[in-house]
Structure formats: C-alpha cells, structure tokens
Scaffold this motif. Structure first.
Motif, mmCIF file in Angstrom:
data_model
loop_
_atom_site.group_PDB
_atom_site.id
_atom_site.type_symbol
_atom_site.label_atom_id
_atom_site.label_comp_id
_atom_site.label_asym_id
_atom_site.label_seq_id
_atom_site.Cartn_x
_atom_site.Cartn_y
_atom_site.Cartn_z
ATOM 1 N N HIS A 183 6.850 6.174 7.735
ATOM 2 C CA HIS A 183 6.238 5.935 9.043
ATOM 3 C C HIS A 183 6.168 7.210 9.874
ATOM 4 N N LYS A 184 7.165 8.061 9.751
ATOM 5 C CA LYS A 184 7.143 9.324 10.480
ATOM 6 C C LYS A 184 6.038 10.241 9.954
ATOM 7 N N ILE A 185 5.875 10.288 8.629
ATOM 8 C CA ILE A 185 4.786 11.090 8.059
ATOM 9 C C ILE A 185 3.435 10.580 8.540
ATOM 10 N N MET A 186 3.230 9.277 8.475
ATOM 11 C CA MET A 186 1.949 8.704 8.872
ATOM 12 C C MET A 186 1.675 8.916 10.360
ATOM 13 N N LYS A 187 2.722 8.896 11.163
ATOM 14 C CA LYS A 187 2.539 9.068 12.607
ATOM 15 C C LYS A 187 2.192 10.508 12.969
ATOM 16 N N VAL A 188 2.970 11.466 12.474
ATOM 17 C CA VAL A 188 2.745 12.853 12.901
ATOM 18 C C VAL A 188 1.439 13.415 12.348
ATOM 19 N N THR A 189 0.972 12.891 11.218
ATOM 20 C CA THR A 189 -0.294 13.352 10.639
ATOM 21 C C THR A 189 -1.508 12.610 11.185
ATOM 22 N N ASN A 190 -1.270 11.470 11.824
ATOM 23 C CA ASN A 190 -2.345 10.546 12.242
ATOM 24 C C ASN A 190 -3.069 9.935 11.044
ATOM 25 N N TRP A 191 -2.460 10.004 9.856
ATOM 26 C CA TRP A 191 -3.084 9.407 8.680
ATOM 27 C C TRP A 191 -3.108 7.882 8.749
ATOM 28 N N GLY A 192 -2.268 7.317 9.587
ATOM 29 C CA GLY A 192 -2.223 5.871 9.699
ATOM 30 C C GLY A 192 -3.304 5.304 10.605
ATOM 31 N N LYS A 193 -4.028 6.160 11.304
ATOM 32 C CA LYS A 193 -5.077 5.691 12.202
ATOM 33 C C LYS A 193 -6.352 5.369 11.443
ATOM 34 N N ALA A 194 -7.151 4.465 11.970
ATOM 35 C CA ALA A 194 -8.418 4.116 11.344
ATOM 36 C C ALA A 194 -9.313 5.337 11.282
ATOM 37 N N LYS A 195 -10.080 5.417 10.216
ATOM 38 C CA LYS A 195 -10.962 6.585 10.026
ATOM 39 C C LYS A 195 -12.073 6.600 11.053
ATOM 40 N N ASP A 214 -9.696 22.514 1.355
ATOM 41 C CA ASP A 214 -9.268 22.570 2.757
ATOM 42 C C ASP A 214 -9.395 21.242 3.494
ATOM 43 N N SER A 215 -9.338 20.120 2.770
ATOM 44 C CA SER A 215 -9.456 18.810 3.422
ATOM 45 C C SER A 215 -8.105 18.210 3.788
ATOM 46 N N GLY A 216 -7.026 18.871 3.389
ATOM 47 C CA GLY A 216 -5.686 18.348 3.618
ATOM 48 C C GLY A 216 -5.154 17.683 2.360
ATOM 49 N N PHE A 217 -3.825 17.691 2.205
ATOM 50 C CA PHE A 217 -3.254 17.101 1.003
ATOM 51 C C PHE A 217 -1.850 16.562 1.256
ATOM 52 N N PHE A 218 -1.448 15.665 0.353
ATOM 53 C CA PHE A 218 -0.072 15.161 0.282
ATOM 54 C C PHE A 218 0.430 15.431 -1.130
ATOM 55 N N GLY A 238 0.836 -1.192 0.000
ATOM 56 C CA GLY A 238 0.000 0.000 0.000
ATOM 57 C C GLY A 238 0.871 1.241 0.000
ATOM 58 N N ASN A 239 0.581 2.197 -0.877
ATOM 59 C CA ASN A 239 1.360 3.438 -0.885
ATOM 60 C C ASN A 239 0.566 4.570 -0.239
ATOM 61 N N ILE A 240 1.256 5.654 0.013
ATOM 62 C CA ILE A 240 0.645 6.740 0.777
ATOM 63 C C ILE A 240 -0.554 7.349 0.052
ATOM 64 N N VAL A 241 -0.515 7.398 -1.277
ATOM 65 C CA VAL A 241 -1.654 7.927 -2.038
ATOM 66 C C VAL A 241 -2.888 7.064 -1.822
ATOM 67 N N GLU A 242 -2.711 5.756 -1.893
ATOM 68 C CA GLU A 242 -3.839 4.844 -1.692
ATOM 69 C C GLU A 242 -4.344 4.893 -0.253
ATOM 70 N N LEU A 243 -3.416 4.983 0.684
ATOM 71 C CA LEU A 243 -3.794 4.906 2.093
ATOM 72 C C LEU A 243 -4.566 6.123 2.581
ATOM 73 N N VAL A 244 -4.295 7.292 1.998
ATOM 74 C CA VAL A 244 -4.978 8.496 2.487
ATOM 75 C C VAL A 244 -6.223 8.847 1.677
ATOM 76 N N ALA A 245 -6.422 8.168 0.539
ATOM 77 C CA ALA A 245 -7.563 8.510 -0.323
ATOM 78 C C ALA A 245 -8.895 8.360 0.397
ATOM 79 N N SER A 246 -9.012 7.330 1.246
ATOM 80 C CA SER A 246 -10.272 7.097 1.956
ATOM 81 C C SER A 246 -10.539 8.168 3.011
ATOM 82 N N LYS A 247 -9.535 8.970 3.330
ATOM 83 C CA LYS A 247 -9.690 10.030 4.323
ATOM 84 C C LYS A 247 -9.980 11.376 3.667
#
Length: 378
Positions: free
Chosen positions: A366-378, A247-251, A113-122
């Motif tokens: 992993h640092k990006i996903m942690k500090v953004t909380n993007w890795g947490k379940a929606k 204004d929903s956030g972006f990568f 899974g890449n970061i684009v795919e992982l954050v799309a659902s958010k």
C-alpha cells in the motif's frame, strides 16, 4: 497472540506500534516526491542478526549503512503467528495477508490482484529475479495465483501468460521437463519472450527484445559457496537497464533467496555468504538510484529463518569447562524453521519517508502504491 505495545531502540531512533493495528501511510503532499521507478529487494529469511553479520564478516562497509529511513514490519500471516515465504510475499505483492502456502490468493482462496498486474495497464514495465527457481514462492507471488506454493508447474505456466517483462533465475525443469510433457519455452516465445538458458547476456544483445527470460539452472541457482558469482548483482543491473530503456517507469523485485536456505540448514557460512552477496546488490541498486533521482528502493524480508544469533563463541578451558569468548563471534541457531521476529525495512529515494515506523507487512504494498500514485485510476 497479540503483539503488545513495545518500544524498540533501532539504529538511531525509537518506534512503537502493535500487531492488531495496521498503520496507514501519511498523505504525500510534495508532487516532486513521486518516484517513477520502484526496486523492491527481498532478502528471504533475513532478520536483524543476519543483517548484522555483514558488519562483522564483510570486508568492506555494508551498504545497509547508506539508508536513513528505516522501519519494522510484523510478518504474521492471516492464520499463523509465524509466516512462510508465500504468505509473506503475497502480502508484499498484493497488499493482503493470507494463509501460509498461498500464492497470490486471499485467505478465502480467491485471486488477489498483484502489483505486476495492476501496473501493466499504466505501461509500467515489471521484472522478477531470484537465486532459486523463478517459480519459487517469493517471485511467484508477483505474477501467479495458486492455492499452494508447491504447484510450481502451474506457476510456470502462469508466468508464460503474465505481464512480466523481465525475469531471471532457475527453475528450467518446470518449463521443459514437465509431467504433462509440455514445453513451455515455446509458450514463452509465443508471448514475446526471448529466453536464454545458458548465461546472462549483455544489454546490447537484448535491447531490442520485447520481453526477456533467463532460466539458468534446472531448479535453484548454485550457492555462492559453489561458485554462483555475482549473478544476482548482474541480473539486477541488467533488469534495470532493460526495464528502463523506454523511460516509462518500472517495478523490479529482486530476491536474495538462499539466505533463507542457509538458515533452514543452520549453516552459518552459507547464510553469511548469501547475505553479503545480497548486500552487494543493495550497493548496485543504490548507486543507480542515487544517479537516477526518480527511483524508490525498498529493502526488506518476508521473515527470519533459523533463529539466527551472533553469539559469543563457545570455547573450552584446559580443564574441559566451557566459557563464552566475547572477543569472537560464534553464530548459533535456535530453530530449523522460521521465527516471528519483527523484520527491518530500509528505504531510499523519493517517498522513502513513508516506510518509517512499525506496521504490518502488507502495508509495504500500500505504501508503494500510494507514493507512486500507481493505485490511482489511469
């Protein structure tokens, strides 16, 4: 090869670690230190000497001086001490080391899974930009999965079906001049992309579009020395405007791709002109991040290319003997390929303290996903 314990004087602090240990980020305790946006700037093929060239050849103060949080990464791939761009970018995009040549797949060739795919659902918007083909190894790792980086027609096909909202670069021929005869520009349109093939446009022209793609050359974009101009800065600024409109956030990943090619060619002027262009992009991004206050900026590279050194210039005396003139720089190279040198990481904005230290390249993800909380379940 194991990276032995070392102490590295770097800028104004000392850091130490070892190759075999992956450093885990500390827990972020301050909720106000959570970035809404992340801009990852990758200067392909750039080590400390390449960065240092801006301090000698750029006419103004380099934007690298604006960072206070700085670290180092080890770039080795899963099987080799010296990585290539595909394995390096997969580590950034997917958080796992893999073999050289792999695009978004693990060492066992299964999809990651890449970061684009992982954050799309958010509902987080995403973009990729490059000064080579958008199907080249580094950008491809943020949206595609192939066993080989050479499968650029397949990578192009996957881009048409991806969750990417904005892209800009070269590589038009992989979409409309293919061996299979398909015209993927039609596929892009069917996936809600408005595609431009002549030039970047103004934000007002694309503001109402769902997705945007710019394919502005058949393969790579022209060199800076051939008149590319400020494409990378303008494309990055346009990407920021487009991705932040709701204004929903972006990568956003933006790559200075051709620093690497200058290194491969052992061409110092090519390398340095591309590095200075990339430093200008850093300035534009930091200006936005400083004003915005909710954007994390991470600047790094997948590997160093060329064994580039800012050596003293070699000169000859009247008798023909050679000497090193310490008052003048003569850039030199030790290889036409990549090297295994540690690579600097520069970070600015909320969460940027997490990027200090010495760690493995896949920890960037992993640092990006942690500090953004993007890795947490929606």
């Amino acid at each position: 090869m194991r990276l032995k314990r070392i102490i590295i004087p770097f800028i104004v602090f000392s850091l130490f670690s070892c190759k075999s240990t992956i450093v885990t980020s500390k827990t972020v305790s301050n909720p106000n230190n959570t970035p809404k946006n992340v801009i990852l700037l990758i200067s392909d093929g750039t080590g400390l000497s390449q960065i240092s060239s801006a301090f000698y050849y750029k006419e103004s103060t380099p934007n690298y001086t604006r960072f206070k949080n700085i670290g180092l990464i080890n770039t080795s791939s899963s099987r080799e001490d010296v990585t290539d761009s595909a394995a390096g970018a997969t580590a950034f995009a997917c958080g796992e080391k893999t073999y050289n040549g792999a695009v978004g797949v693990a060492a066992d060739s299964t999809n990651l899974g890449n970061i684009v795919e992982l954050v799309a659902s958010k509902n987080i918007k995403t973009g990729v930009i490059a000064t080579l083909a958008i199907t080249h190894a580094t950008p491809a790792c943020f949206y595609a999965h192939t066993f080989s980086r050479d499968s650029q027609e397949e990578i192009a096909s996957q881009l048409t079906r991806s969750n990417v909202d904005f892209f800009a670069g070269g590589g038009l021929k992989f979409f409309n001049d293919r061996k299979d005869g398909q015209n993927l520009l039609i596929n892009l349109k069917n996936n809600q992309f408005d595609v431009y093939t002549n030039a970047l446009t103004e934000f007002a022209t694309i503001e109402s579009s769902n997705k945007i793609g710019f394919l502005l050359s058949n393969e790579g974009m022209p060199k800076m020395e051939e008149g590319r101009g400020d494409f990378l800065s303008k494309a990055t600024e346009l990407g920021i405007q487009f991705l932040s409109k709701d204004d929903s956030g972006f990568f956003l990943m933006s790559e200075g791709s051709q620093i690497d090619w200058g290194g491969h060619a052992n061409n110092a002027s090519w390398l340095i002109s591309e590095l200075i262009d990339f430093d200008n992009v850093i300035g534009k991004v930091l200006d936005f991040a400083e004003k915005d206050g909710h954007t994390l900026v991470v600047v790094t590279s997948d590997h160093e290319t060329g064994g580039f050194t800012l050596a003293a210039k070699k000169k000859k005396r009247e008798d023909g003997s050679e000497y090193s003139d310490y008052s003048e720089i003569g850039p030199t190279f030790s290889t036409g390929g990549h090297s295994a040198t540690l690579i600097p990481v520069f970070a600015y904005g909320p969460g940027s303290e997490e990027f200090k230290g010495v760690y493995e390249n896949n920890e960037i993800f992993h640092k990006i996903m942690k500090v953004t909380n993007w890795g947490k379940a929606k």
